[in-house]
Design an enzyme around this catalytic site. Structure first.
Site, PDB file in Angstrom:
ATOM      1  N   HIS A  55       0.846  -1.193   0.000  1.00  0.00           N
ATOM      2  CA  HIS A  55       0.000   0.000   0.000  1.00  0.00           C
ATOM      3  C   HIS A  55       0.884   1.247   0.000  1.00  0.00           C
ATOM      4  O   HIS A  55       1.998   1.235   0.546  1.00  0.00           O
ATOM      5  CB  HIS A  55      -0.914   0.023   1.216  1.00  0.00           C
ATOM      6  CG  HIS A  55      -1.961  -1.041   1.192  1.00  0.00           C
ATOM      7  ND1 HIS A  55      -3.074  -1.003   2.006  1.00  0.00           N
ATOM      8  CD2 HIS A  55      -2.081  -2.181   0.451  1.00  0.00           C
ATOM      9  CE1 HIS A  55      -3.828  -2.065   1.763  1.00  0.00           C
ATOM     10  NE2 HIS A  55      -3.234  -2.798   0.834  1.00  0.00           N
ATOM     11  N   GLU A  57       0.841   3.988   1.666  1.00  0.00           N
ATOM     12  CA  GLU A  57       1.247   4.476   2.989  1.00  0.00           C
ATOM     13  C   GLU A  57       2.426   3.676   3.537  1.00  0.00           C
ATOM     14  O   GLU A  57       3.393   4.239   4.055  1.00  0.00           O
ATOM     15  CB  GLU A  57       0.090   4.376   4.001  1.00  0.00           C
ATOM     16  CG  GLU A  57      -1.162   5.092   3.609  1.00  0.00           C
ATOM     17  CD  GLU A  57      -2.174   4.195   2.902  1.00  0.00           C
ATOM     18  OE1 GLU A  57      -1.819   3.535   1.890  1.00  0.00           O
ATOM     19  OE2 GLU A  57      -3.332   4.168   3.345  1.00  0.00           O
ATOM     20  N   CYS A  85      -6.486   1.877   5.473  1.00  0.00           N
ATOM     21  CA  CYS A  85      -7.100   0.639   5.948  1.00  0.00           C
ATOM     22  C   CYS A  85      -6.551   0.321   7.347  1.00  0.00           C
ATOM     23  O   CYS A  85      -5.691   1.032   7.867  1.00  0.00           O
ATOM     24  CB  CYS A  85      -6.782  -0.506   4.979  1.00  0.00           C
ATOM     25  SG  CYS A  85      -5.038  -1.000   4.988  1.00  0.00           S
ATOM     26  N   CYS A  88      -2.686  -0.191   7.414  1.00  0.00           N
ATOM     27  CA  CYS A  88      -1.939   1.060   7.294  1.00  0.00           C
ATOM     28  C   CYS A  88      -2.110   1.933   8.532  1.00  0.00           C
ATOM     29  O   CYS A  88      -1.151   2.551   8.995  1.00  0.00           O
ATOM     30  CB  CYS A  88      -2.355   1.799   6.031  1.00  0.00           C
ATOM     31  SG  CYS A  88      -1.871   0.920   4.525  1.00  0.00           S
TER      32      CYS A  88
END
Length: 151
Positions: A55, A57, A85, A88
């Protein structure tokens, strides 16, 4: 409703999201800033190479930690184009990010102001300041357009 000007860090995150979409990845971008300086820029990259933790992040925080040579990103701000999410959000807490800015809300997978609300859990040891909605329209349209093309 008052419209905020999009800060340069969020505009940079949106540019990273566009590049992700061009590469067939879900268009999410993230930027880490410390003392006004951009220290890391990343986009989603979960498909190539296959990486469920790829992801934007997570990738941006990894780059920032490497650059600062510290697992703690104390004093850093994170700008991301979509509400993080649970994975993260947990990493943001562990990294000790000071402020989280995100553009679009994620009613299905978001875990900051929806769903799990990770930062509100008793077990969460660090809670960043959270600001949402900056660049929301553009980020949401990037995502809608990306998925519309794939249907």
């Amino acid at each position: 409703m008052t419209r905020w000007p999009i800060p340069q860090a969020m505009e940079t995150a949106l540019q990273a999201a566009r590049r992700a979409a061009d590469g067939g990845e879900v268009p999410i971008g993230a930027v880490v800033v410390k003392d006004g300086e951009v220290i890391a820029i990343a986009a989603n990259r979960t498909r190539s190479p296959p990486d469920p933790t790829g992801h934007a992040e997570i990738r941006a925080m990894r780059l920032a930690a490497e650059r600062l040579d510290d697992e703690r990103l104390t004093g850093c701000d994170l700008y991301v184009t979509l509400e993080p999410c649970a994975m993260c959000a947990g990493a943001i807490s562990h990294a000790r990010i000071a402020r989280l800015y995100y553009a679009a809300s994620d009613p299905k997978g978001g875990a900051v102001e929806r769903g799990a609300r990770v930062f509100e859990q008793e077990q969460c040891l660090h809670k960043p300041e959270v600001y949402s909605g900056m660049g929301e329209g553009e980020a949401a349209e990037l995502l809608r357009g990306f998925f519309r093309e794939r249907r």
